[in-house]
Design a protein around this motif. Structure first.
Motif, PDB file in Angstrom:
ATOM      1  N   UNK A  82       0.840  -1.207   0.000  1.00  6.72           N
ATOM      2  CA  UNK A  82       0.000   0.000   0.000  1.00  6.72           C
ATOM      3  C   UNK A  82       0.871   1.252   0.000  1.00  6.72           C
ATOM      4  N   UNK A  83       1.963   1.195   0.748  1.00 12.96           N
ATOM      5  CA  UNK A  83       2.846   2.362   0.847  1.00 12.96           C
ATOM      6  C   UNK A  83       3.511   2.675  -0.481  1.00 12.96           C
ATOM      7  N   UNK A  84       4.037   1.651  -1.168  1.00  8.26           N
ATOM      8  CA  UNK A  84       4.724   1.960  -2.426  1.00  8.26           C
ATOM      9  C   UNK A  84       3.724   2.338  -3.517  1.00  8.26           C
ATOM     10  N   UNK A  85       2.500   1.823  -3.437  1.00  2.52           N
ATOM     11  CA  UNK A  85       1.471   2.271  -4.394  1.00  2.52           C
ATOM     12  C   UNK A  85       1.218   3.760  -4.230  1.00  2.52           C
ATOM     13  N   UNK A  86       1.153   4.216  -2.984  1.00  7.26           N
ATOM     14  CA  UNK A  86       0.963   5.646  -2.723  1.00  7.26           C
ATOM     15  C   UNK A  86       2.149   6.460  -3.232  1.00  7.26           C
ATOM     16  N   UNK A  87       3.352   5.978  -2.974  1.00  5.08           N
ATOM     17  CA  UNK A  87       4.555   6.696  -3.389  1.00  5.08           C
ATOM     18  C   UNK A  87       4.655   6.809  -4.909  1.00  5.08           C
ATOM     19  N   UNK A  88       4.319   5.733  -5.600  1.00  4.06           N
ATOM     20  CA  UNK A  88       4.424   5.724  -7.056  1.00  4.06           C
ATOM     21  C   UNK A  88       3.252   6.450  -7.712  1.00  4.06           C
ATOM     22  N   UNK A  89       2.142   6.531  -6.984  1.00  2.00           N
ATOM     23  CA  UNK A  89       0.956   7.167  -7.536  1.00  2.00           C
ATOM     24  C   UNK A  89       0.085   6.209  -8.330  1.00  2.00           C
ATOM     25  N   UNK A  90       0.069   4.942  -7.909  1.00  2.71           N
ATOM     26  CA  UNK A  90      -0.763   3.940  -8.578  1.00  2.71           C
ATOM     27  C   UNK A  90      -2.189   4.031  -8.059  1.00  2.71           C
ATOM     28  N   UNK A  91      -3.142   3.865  -8.959  1.00  3.58           N
ATOM     29  CA  UNK A  91      -4.556   4.026  -8.627  1.00  3.58           C
ATOM     30  C   UNK A  91      -5.323   2.742  -8.925  1.00  3.58           C
ATOM     31  N   UNK A  92      -6.571   2.688  -8.427  1.00  2.00           N
ATOM     32  CA  UNK A  92      -7.480   1.559  -8.706  1.00  2.00           C
ATOM     33  C   UNK A  92      -6.812   0.214  -8.374  1.00  2.00           C
ATOM     34  N   UNK A  93      -6.386   0.087  -7.134  1.00  2.00           N
ATOM     35  CA  UNK A  93      -5.600  -1.076  -6.703  1.00  2.00           C
ATOM     36  C   UNK A  93      -6.445  -2.351  -6.714  1.00  2.00           C
ATOM     37  N   UNK A  94      -5.857  -3.405  -7.278  1.00  2.00           N
ATOM     38  CA  UNK A  94      -6.501  -4.720  -7.364  1.00  2.00           C
ATOM     39  C   UNK A  94      -5.546  -5.775  -6.810  1.00  2.00           C
ATOM     40  N   UNK A  95      -6.057  -6.985  -6.657  1.00  2.00           N
ATOM     41  CA  UNK A  95      -5.217  -8.113  -6.245  1.00  2.00           C
ATOM     42  C   UNK A  95      -4.419  -8.630  -7.434  1.00  2.00           C
TER      43      UNK A  95
END
Length: 252
Positions: A111-124
């Motif tokens: 979750x942290x690196x998704x926020x840092x990279x700016x990734x959206x619409x997170x899925x499995x």
């Protein structure tokens, strides 16, 4: 000041640690003082992290990589024995969360690196998992592999290793922190343009090329700095105690 077992129980419930089949025990691994006023957190329970906890007069050390891994020898001797001896002699508890801290949707490493990279619409990354260890996210706009590498380099302050494929643009990104390089096959099944993890293997070069997924090795340590800090901050807010992060930059 907070009760040690109240803190551990809250962490167990928050991270749902009993719902994971892991390679090491999650939660309280070594019991120290019954009351906690200060927690030092670190990625790994190295001797340096323990020495920092002692110097900072911490009551507990919170880590992602603790002890008692599956397949390790039972005797508490040598390097591990020295570490455990220091913790016990200084009455410092060791609290560790591995996969539960990777997977948590807000406190976790992914979750942290998704926020840092700016990734959206997170899925499995693997839709069959109850608590996904890996994820997929989307960049707002497609960018070139070179631009993506530069972006990752800035975020992680790490010498990023890029194993290329033939795709000219990246928007759909699979990711799992640490040593999850072989999840690139799951990323390929989900038609990801790129996949991020921490480490790399010889075979990963061929997998990236032949599966058609750009692979970016961003460092095992570098990608897993964040979960323990988020969890420590959440503990501090919940129990009104002090926390401090210890960083020992590991180039792997």
């Amino acid at each position: 000041m907070a009760n040690l077992h109240d803190i551990v129980q809250w962490c167990n419930q928050t991270l749902k640690s009993n719902e994971f089949k892991d390679y090491a025990p999650n939660g309280l691994q070594i019991e120290g003082k019954p009351e906690v006023n200060k927690i030092v957190c670190a990625v790994t329970a190295s001797e340096d992290a323990i020495d920092a906890a002692i110097a900072l007069q911490a009551d507990a050390l919170l880590v992602h990589h603790g002890y008692f891994w599956k397949g390790e020898p039972y005797p508490i001797t040598g390097m591990r024995g020295n570490r455990i001896k220091k913790l016990i002699q200084n009455n410092i508890s060791l609290i560790a969360y591995h996969l539960p801290l990777d997977a948590h949707p807000t406190l976790g490493n992914n979750a942290a690196i998704a926020d840092l990279i700016g990734l959206q619409n997170i899925e499995a990354l693997d839709p069959t998992e109850r608590h996904p260890i890996g994820n997929i996210g989307y960049l707002e706009h497609a960018i070139s592999p070179e631009q993506f590498k530069e972006k990752l380099q800035t975020i992680f302050d790490f010498s990023i290793l890029h194993l290329p494929c033939s795709k000219s643009a990246i928007q759909k990104v699979g990711f799992c922190t640490g040593g999850a390089q072989d999840f690139i096959e799951k990323a390929a099944l989900e038609n990801c343009d790129a996949y991020i993890s921490g480490e790399v293997s010889e075979r990963t070069f061929y997998q990236a090329k032949e599966l058609g997924v750009h692979y970016f090795a961003c460092g095992h340590h570098a990608t897993e700095r964040y979960g323990v800090q988020r969890l420590a901050e959440a503990i501090a807010n919940q129990f009104s105690i002090k926390t401090e992060y210890f960083e020992l930059n590991n180039p792997i």
